[in-house]
Design an enzyme around this catalytic site. Structure first.
Site, short mmCIF file in Angstrom:
data_model
loop_
_atom_site.label_atom_id
_atom_site.label_comp_id
_atom_site.label_asym_id
_atom_site.label_seq_id
_atom_site.Cartn_x
_atom_site.Cartn_y
_atom_site.Cartn_z
N THR A 137 0.83 -1.18 -0.01
CA THR A 137 0.01 -0.03 -0.11
C THR A 137 0.61 1.22 0.04
O THR A 137 1.95 1.36 0.65
CB THR A 137 -0.96 -0.06 1.23
OG1 THR A 137 -1.60 1.31 1.43
CG2 THR A 137 -0.08 -0.15 2.48
N TYR A 161 -1.66 0.03 10.27
CA TYR A 161 -1.99 -0.73 8.95
C TYR A 161 -0.74 -0.61 8.18
O TYR A 161 -0.15 -1.68 7.48
CB TYR A 161 -3.16 -0.03 8.34
CG TYR A 161 -3.25 -0.55 6.95
CD1 TYR A 161 -3.59 -1.94 6.57
CD2 TYR A 161 -3.22 0.49 5.87
CE1 TYR A 161 -3.82 -1.83 5.13
CE2 TYR A 161 -3.37 0.17 4.55
CZ TYR A 161 -3.67 -1.08 4.13
OH TYR A 161 -3.80 -1.41 2.73
N1 UFG Z 1 -12.59 11.10 2.54
C1 UFG Z 1 -13.80 12.12 2.57
N2 UFG Z 1 -14.99 11.66 3.01
C2 UFG Z 1 -15.36 10.46 3.13
C3 UFG Z 1 -14.24 9.41 2.70
C4 UFG Z 1 -12.94 9.77 2.47
O1 UFG Z 1 -13.47 13.23 2.85
O2 UFG Z 1 -16.33 9.93 3.65
C5 UFG Z 1 -11.37 11.69 2.15
C6 UFG Z 1 -10.31 11.27 3.04
O3 UFG Z 1 -10.21 12.23 3.83
C7 UFG Z 1 -9.24 11.23 2.16
C8 UFG Z 1 -9.70 10.97 0.67
O4 UFG Z 1 -11.08 11.17 0.71
O5 UFG Z 1 -8.54 12.53 2.03
C9 UFG Z 1 -9.59 9.57 0.39
O6 UFG Z 1 -9.66 8.69 1.30
P1 UFG Z 1 -10.03 7.14 1.20
O7 UFG Z 1 -10.65 6.53 2.63
O8 UFG Z 1 -11.11 6.80 -0.02
O9 UFG Z 1 -8.80 6.48 1.12
P2 UFG Z 1 -7.44 6.84 1.74
O10 UFG Z 1 -6.60 7.65 0.99
O11 UFG Z 1 -7.43 7.10 3.25
O12 UFG Z 1 -6.82 5.42 1.76
C10 UFG Z 1 -6.78 4.64 0.83
C11 UFG Z 1 -6.70 2.90 1.16
C12 UFG Z 1 -5.84 2.47 2.34
C13 UFG Z 1 -4.18 3.04 1.67
C14 UFG Z 1 -4.43 4.51 1.21
C15 UFG Z 1 -3.08 4.93 0.58
O13 UFG Z 1 -8.10 2.69 1.72
O14 UFG Z 1 -5.83 1.09 2.53
O15 UFG Z 1 -5.33 4.72 0.35
O16 UFG Z 1 -3.11 5.88 0.01
F1 UFG Z 1 -3.56 2.78 2.75
#
Ligand code: UFG
Length: 351
Positions: A137, A161
């Site tokens: 990841t 994680y």
């Molecule tokens: N976000 C929102 N509202 C929501 C959900 C997400 O504003 O309801 C934002 C988050 O704060 C973040 C962006 O959208 O800024 C992306 O969030 P995600 O939860 O879709 O994905 P992440 O970037 O947090 O995480 C993903 C994978 C992880 C991995 C990571 C590495 O889910 O497993 O990418 O970049 F570790």
């Protein structure tokens, strides 16, 4: 039965139609990303065995191969499966993935993501399965100093994680030095989208990912979408991520497998498109694609979110010849939208 070579079991002396002869174990193959990898393998006639404890996966998501319900902590079953099946390679997908949860319950993550991975690697060595593709990841980078991030950027995970994945990568590296074992670690950026024919997709009811949550909000399952943080140092103040279609990611696994089969050495690759979209931009595109103007709430930052995560994916393009086919945010959203509508109207899609 053909006798195996110890060091490079992939090599085929007759050099033709090798896919038909390759038997691959996919741990976590009933899950969202795993099921798309199984589909890509199945379309290319690999022989597939899926090993999944079905904690989040669904039997109906396994479009090809055989499913064995089992946990990697169950070493008796694992040994039994390896003894019976004689795999050529392993794709290790099964892991917990929710960052927040890993902070609240780190041992759950270290046990499943790290200890169970060690069980698997150990079993591979014991049964001379010397080729492994590992699902890693972008979270291994933590908050990178600069984006796009290259594979040699410092590994500074900011949650258990990400740390659990770094630990597995370290173990794979060390084992690859001590044994004739080769691995490819693929560091996924933000994986989204669904099967073009809407057969498989993100089925977790508690999914937290932006595109899934936005689509479910468009369907009226949530009252509003929270945008977490509007004061990041980005052009519109919201976080930037590199969204990659799950089928392109699945193709990267096939290329990695083929590369190992041809004798390629262990390597680590970023999997992303090399450009990003902000949360606000994603929300705007979701509204456009669905034609639904759902309510949005501007909320506080979510702990542990890096402002921007974009892959420098030039290495995988150059070395494995990876050429993504779906580098189009609207396509990613559209396929996920069709899937969300399907599981809403026919919840028995994945019984
Ligand atoms: N976000 C929102 N509202 C929501 C959900 C997400 O504003 O309801 C934002 C988050 O704060 C973040 C962006 O959208 O800024 C992306 O969030 P995600 O939860 O879709 O994905 P992440 O970037 O947090 O995480 C993903 C994978 C992880 C991995 C990571 C590495 O889910 O497993 O990418 O970049 F570790």
């Amino acid at each position: 039965m053909t006798k195996r070579q110890d060091s490079y079991p992939f090599f085929c002396s007759i050099g033709c139609n090798i896919h038909a002869m390759m038997k691959v174990l996919v741990t976590g193959g009933a899950g969202y990303i795993g099921s798309h990898i199984v589909k890509a393998l199945g379309e290319r006639q690999y022989e597939i065995v899926v090993y999944d404890n079905l904690s989040y996966g669904h039997p109906g998501a396994v479009l090809y191969g055989r499913l064995i319900q089992g946990d990697l902590a169950d070493q008796v079953l694992l040994h039994d499966v390896f003894r019976r099946e004689r795999f050529d390679a392993v794709i290790h997908m099964s892991a917990f993935i929710v960052v927040d949860e890993s902070i609240r319950d780190p041992l759950k993550y270290y046990r499943n993501n790290f200890v169970n991975a060690l069980n698997l690697i150990e079993t591979c060595l014991q049964y001379r399965v010397y080729a492994c593709i590992f699902s890693s990841t972008a979270a291994v980078y933590g908050i990178p100093d600069k984006v796009p991030v290259t594979e040699d950027s410092p590994l500074l995970p900011i949650n258990p994680y990400g740390a659990s994945k770094v630990m597995v990568e370290q173990a794979l590296h060390d084992v690859s030095i001590s044994a004739p074992f080769r691995y490819i670690s693929l560091r996924y950026f933000n994986v989204a989208g669904a099967d073009r024919l809407t057969r498989i997709g993100q089925a977790r009811k508690d999914a937290t990912h932006l595109i899934t949550v936005s689509l479910r909000t468009a369907l009226g399952k949530n009252n509003y979408l929270d945008i977490f943080g509007t004061d990041y140092p980005t052009p519109d103040g919201t976080c930037i991520r590199d969204y990659i279609h799950v089928d392109d990611l699945a193709d990267a696994h096939i290329l990695a497998l083929e590369y190992l089969r041809k004798g390629g050495g262990s390597a680590i690759y970023n999997c992303g498109y090399g450009h990003g979209a902000s949360v606000q931009e994603v929300v705007n595109r979701v509204k456009y694609v669905t034609g639904i103007d759902f309510p949005v709430r501007y909320a506080d930052r979510r702990p542990g979110d890096p402002p921007a995560l974009i892959a420098d994916a030039s290495k995988i393009r150059k070395e494995l010849g990876w050429t993504p086919k779906h580098d189009d945010l609207d396509y990613i959203i559209r396929t996920a939208w069709e899937w969300e509508k399907k599981i809403t109207t026919t919840p028995q899609t994945h019984p």
